[in-house]
Design a protein around this motif. Structure first.
Motif, PDB file in Angstrom:
ATOM      1  N   MET A 280     -12.974  38.966  55.137  1.00 25.04           N
ATOM      2  CA  MET A 280     -13.996  39.662  55.438  1.00 25.04           C
ATOM      3  C   MET A 280     -15.127  39.477  54.056  1.00 25.04           C
ATOM      4  N   VAL A 281     -14.295  39.742  53.072  1.00 26.75           N
ATOM      5  CA  VAL A 281     -14.908  39.722  51.871  1.00 26.75           C
ATOM      6  C   VAL A 281     -15.438  38.302  51.259  1.00 26.75           C
ATOM      7  N   LEU A 282     -14.528  37.274  51.870  1.00 26.54           N
ATOM      8  CA  LEU A 282     -14.972  36.036  51.386  1.00 26.54           C
ATOM      9  C   LEU A 282     -16.074  35.278  52.428  1.00 26.54           C
ATOM     10  N   ALA A 283     -15.934  35.948  53.789  1.00 29.04           N
ATOM     11  CA  ALA A 283     -17.317  35.742  54.499  1.00 29.04           C
ATOM     12  C   ALA A 283     -18.471  36.145  53.945  1.00 29.04           C
ATOM     13  N   TYR A 284     -18.307  37.479  53.545  1.00 31.11           N
ATOM     14  CA  TYR A 284     -19.468  37.853  52.897  1.00 31.11           C
ATOM     15  C   TYR A 284     -20.164  37.256  51.615  1.00 31.11           C
ATOM     16  N   ILE A 285     -19.213  36.860  50.823  1.00 31.30           N
ATOM     17  CA  ILE A 285     -19.698  36.107  49.564  1.00 31.30           C
ATOM     18  C   ILE A 285     -20.426  34.840  49.878  1.00 31.30           C
ATOM     19  N   ILE A 286     -19.672  34.067  50.826  1.00 34.98           N
ATOM     20  CA  ILE A 286     -20.288  32.663  51.156  1.00 34.98           C
ATOM     21  C   ILE A 286     -21.097  32.746  52.054  1.00 34.98           C
ATOM     22  N   GLY A 287     -21.258  33.544  52.963  1.00 36.61           N
ATOM     23  CA  GLY A 287     -22.259  33.620  54.058  1.00 36.61           C
ATOM     24  C   GLY A 287     -23.616  34.343  53.820  1.00 36.61           C
ATOM     25  N   TRP A 288     -23.404  35.597  53.233  1.00 35.31           N
ATOM     26  CA  TRP A 288     -24.524  36.360  53.022  1.00 35.31           C
ATOM     27  C   TRP A 288     -24.962  36.145  51.387  1.00 35.31           C
ATOM     28  N   VAL A 289     -24.140  36.393  50.422  1.00 37.67           N
ATOM     29  CA  VAL A 289     -24.452  36.292  49.312  1.00 37.67           C
ATOM     30  C   VAL A 289     -25.112  34.772  48.573  1.00 37.67           C
ATOM     31  N   PHE A 290     -24.419  33.842  48.882  1.00 36.14           N
ATOM     32  CA  PHE A 290     -24.667  32.443  48.533  1.00 36.14           C
ATOM     33  C   PHE A 290     -25.662  31.677  49.499  1.00 36.14           C
ATOM     34  N   MET A 291     -25.384  31.887  50.822  1.00 36.80           N
ATOM     35  CA  MET A 291     -26.137  30.939  51.875  1.00 36.80           C
ATOM     36  C   MET A 291     -27.313  31.603  52.215  1.00 36.80           C
ATOM     37  N   TYR A 292     -27.374  33.045  52.629  1.00 37.91           N
ATOM     38  CA  TYR A 292     -28.436  33.672  53.055  1.00 37.91           C
ATOM     39  C   TYR A 292     -29.361  34.042  51.977  1.00 37.91           C
ATOM     40  N   GLU A 293     -28.702  35.062  50.976  1.00 36.05           N
ATOM     41  CA  GLU A 293     -29.411  35.429  49.833  1.00 36.05           C
ATOM     42  C   GLU A 293     -29.652  34.502  48.777  1.00 36.05           C
ATOM     43  N   LYS A 294     -28.946  33.198  48.829  1.00 30.47           N
ATOM     44  CA  LYS A 294     -29.203  32.525  47.573  1.00 30.47           C
ATOM     45  C   LYS A 294     -29.117  33.016  46.384  1.00 30.47           C
ATOM     46  N   GLY A 295     -27.561  33.708  46.349  1.00 29.33           N
ATOM     47  CA  GLY A 295     -27.421  34.343  45.151  1.00 29.33           C
ATOM     48  C   GLY A 295     -27.145  33.593  43.916  1.00 29.33           C
ATOM     49  N   TYR A 296     -26.959  32.141  44.259  1.00 28.84           N
ATOM     50  CA  TYR A 296     -26.811  31.141  42.948  1.00 28.84           C
ATOM     51  C   TYR A 296     -28.189  30.719  42.435  1.00 28.84           C
ATOM     52  N   GLN A 297     -29.370  31.177  42.933  1.00 28.18           N
ATOM     53  CA  GLN A 297     -30.539  30.712  42.458  1.00 28.18           C
ATOM     54  C   GLN A 297     -31.363  31.891  41.614  1.00 28.18           C
ATOM     55  N   ILE A 298     -32.176  31.632  41.028  1.00 27.70           N
ATOM     56  CA  ILE A 298     -33.240  32.580  40.346  1.00 27.70           C
ATOM     57  C   ILE A 298     -34.565  32.199  41.406  1.00 27.70           C
ATOM     58  N   SER A 299     -35.499  33.000  41.059  1.00 25.30           N
ATOM     59  CA  SER A 299     -36.725  32.926  42.122  1.00 25.30           C
ATOM     60  C   SER A 299     -37.816  33.238  41.313  1.00 25.30           C
ATOM     61  N   ASP A 300     -39.178  32.727  41.830  1.00 21.73           N
ATOM     62  CA  ASP A 300     -40.427  33.018  41.165  1.00 21.73           C
ATOM     63  C   ASP A 300     -41.563  32.874  42.125  1.00 21.73           C
ATOM     64  N   THR A 301     -42.444  33.774  41.934  1.00 25.43           N
ATOM     65  CA  THR A 301     -43.741  33.908  42.886  1.00 25.43           C
ATOM     66  C   THR A 301     -45.040  33.128  42.098  1.00 25.43           C
ATOM     67  N   ALA A 302     -45.659  32.671  42.811  1.00 33.63           N
ATOM     68  CA  ALA A 302     -46.765  31.589  42.129  1.00 33.63           C
ATOM     69  C   ALA A 302     -48.093  32.341  41.831  1.00 33.63           C
ATOM     70  N   ILE A 303     -48.964  31.711  41.041  1.00 33.29           N
ATOM     71  CA  ILE A 303     -50.489  32.008  40.764  1.00 33.29           C
ATOM     72  C   ILE A 303     -51.140  31.115  41.465  1.00 33.29           C
ATOM     73  N   SER A 304     -51.895  31.582  42.518  1.00 34.74           N
ATOM     74  CA  SER A 304     -52.711  30.789  43.609  1.00 34.74           C
ATOM     75  C   SER A 304     -54.104  30.784  43.305  1.00 34.74           C
ATOM     76  N   SER A 305     -54.609  29.865  43.946  1.00 33.04           N
ATOM     77  CA  SER A 305     -56.253  29.621  43.975  1.00 33.04           C
ATOM     78  C   SER A 305     -56.607  28.885  45.341  1.00 33.04           C
ATOM     79  N   VAL A 306     -57.581  29.736  46.057  1.00 37.77           N
ATOM     80  CA  VAL A 306     -58.149  29.052  47.113  1.00 37.77           C
ATOM     81  C   VAL A 306     -59.363  28.602  47.185  1.00 37.77           C
ATOM     82  N   PHE A 307     -59.713  27.682  47.769  1.00 35.94           N
ATOM     83  CA  PHE A 307     -61.260  27.221  48.122  1.00 35.94           C
ATOM     84  C   PHE A 307     -61.334  26.816  49.450  1.00 35.94           C
ATOM     85  N   THR A 308     -62.539  27.205  50.064  1.00 32.78           N
ATOM     86  CA  THR A 308     -62.746  26.795  51.348  1.00 32.78           C
ATOM     87  C   THR A 308     -64.078  26.203  51.530  1.00 32.78           C
TER      88      THR A 308
END
Length: 395
Positions: free
Chosen positions: A39-67
């Motif tokens: 169960m612990v192994l499934a949690y690490i592989i399935g949730w931490v790595f595959m779903y939560e992408k625990g092996y990555q860092i994240s960033d949000t963008a600065i955005s501009s919109v023109f219409t």
């Protein structure tokens, strides 16, 4: 008392505990241990790595919109023909990420500053005493002069005259052709953490494609040109209903990018949400249905300042950009692996509880697991009844 305190103090500072490994041959305990580890192994592989992408860092963008809006409308009201273009039915005109498309209106022409009676259904009076001079009422159109007009039995006000009468909303809406207007959205995002900049005019969207395409959720999901009627439909609203009294729609541009893949795979996804303006809303929410505001166009006629007042009913478009980019990084990867290894210890704790408190031979297991010695004398305080390291559970 002193001896007790001294012994407690001595035991705390001068004793050392070291783990003792005992191999227990029990299929019950073995199954429990392996099940928990699985169960612990499934949690690490399935949730931490595959779903939560625990092996990555994240960033949000600065955005501009023109219409940019395009379209032409035609009206014929009481024999008065008129053509409406973008500068007439879009507010504001600068191409902001939040704007209003006019779909219906009430017009009051030829207003000039002066004194005139209020509408018959507002601020009724029987004498001048009912009209407080210089006062202003929240639902009124100007300052009361203190005079009661006998013809209308309403108070006279200093205001733009004649005052607006918005009691009747045109039905059907006057600018139903707004359904066929087109909206062009240009959006760029920058993920500063990864030094990546993307535009919704992605690799497959060129000048020739834009000239012919029209957004469709499945056939043309990357086309940045949208038909207003399609936006309303995809948001869950009826155009005829929202066009009469106005409303608001949210256009979400979502950038969810995995930068471990090719950069070309980082593409926007569009979603549409009806915010308010549904005539089927519950009665509790219908005190103020729709969206409207007033807009005046001033001019001079015969050396007199006049204006044409519009009560505008329209669809407010709010373009909302959401973003998250992710990319592999060694630090969160090692942190996730280390946390997972630590969680494996849960199996040992639970199995120890089973051995020491639940199984019939728990006293025997306690004697095998725990042993107390006197390091100074070398004399065992508790004799070890079984010197074998490997035990067989005969239950």
């Amino acid at each position: 008392m002193k001896s007790y305190i001294r012994d407690t103090f001595s035991n705390f500072f001068f004793e050392y505990e070291t783990p003792r490994q005992v191999l227990v041959r029990s299929w019950r305990v073995g199954l429990v241990c392996r099940f928990i580890q699985l169960m612990v192994l499934a949690y690490i592989i399935g949730w931490v790595f595959m779903y939560e992408k625990g092996y990555q860092i994240s960033d949000t963008a600065i955005s501009s919109v023109f219409t940019k809006m395009k379209g032409v409308a035609y009206t014929n009201t009481n024999g008065s023909e008129r053509i409406w273009d973008v500068s007439d039915f879009v507010f504001p005109e600068q191409g902001d990420s939040s704007f209003v498309v006019m779909t219906n209106y009430i017009i009051t022409e030829g207003q000039e500053m002066g004194k005139c009676p209020e509408l018959p259904d507002k601020h009724g009076c029987s004498s001048d005493a009912d009209c407080d001079e210089g006062k202003y009422k929240r639902t009124g159109h100007g300052h009361m002069t203190g005079k009661c007009v006998n013809e209308t039995r309403t108070c006279e006000v200093l205001a733009w005259c004649p005052v607006e009468d918005d009691s009747v909303i045109p039905d059907p809406p006057l600018l139903l052709s707004a359904e066929n207007y087109t909206l062009f959205i240009k959006n760029s995002v920058t993920f500063t953490e990864f030094k990546v900049t993307r535009s919704n005019l992605v690799e497959d969207v060129d000048a020739a494609y834009i000239k012919e395409c029209l957004f469709h959720p499945t056939d043309a999901p990357l086309c940045p040109i949208f038909r207003i009627g399609d936006i309303v439909k995809l948001s869950g609203f009826s155009f005829n209903q929202i066009a009469k009294v106005g409303g608001a729609i949210g256009i979400v541009v979502d950038w969810s990018c995995n930068l471990d893949l090719k950069l070309a795979s980082c593409k926007p996804k569009y979603a549409f949400h009806g915010l308010y303006g549904n005539s089927d809303e519950a009665d509790a929410a219908r005190a103020s249905v729709g969206y409207n505001f007033r807009h005046a166009k001033h001019y001079v006629e015969g050396k007199k300042k006049k204006r044409t007042l519009f009560k505008v009913f329209g669809i407010r478009m709010d373009i909302i950009v959401t973003s998250e980019a992710r990319k592999f990084d060694i630090i969160p990867t090692l942190t996730a692996i280390g946390s997972g290894v630590g969680i494996f210890g849960v199996a040992t704790v639970i199995c120890d509880l089973v051995l020491l408190y639940l199984l019939p031979k728990r006293e025997f297991y306690k004697n095998m697991k725990f042993k107390s010695t006197d390091n100074d004398t070398g004399i065992a305080e508790q004799e070890d009844r079984d010197l074998e390291t490997y035990m067989t559970d005969t239950e």
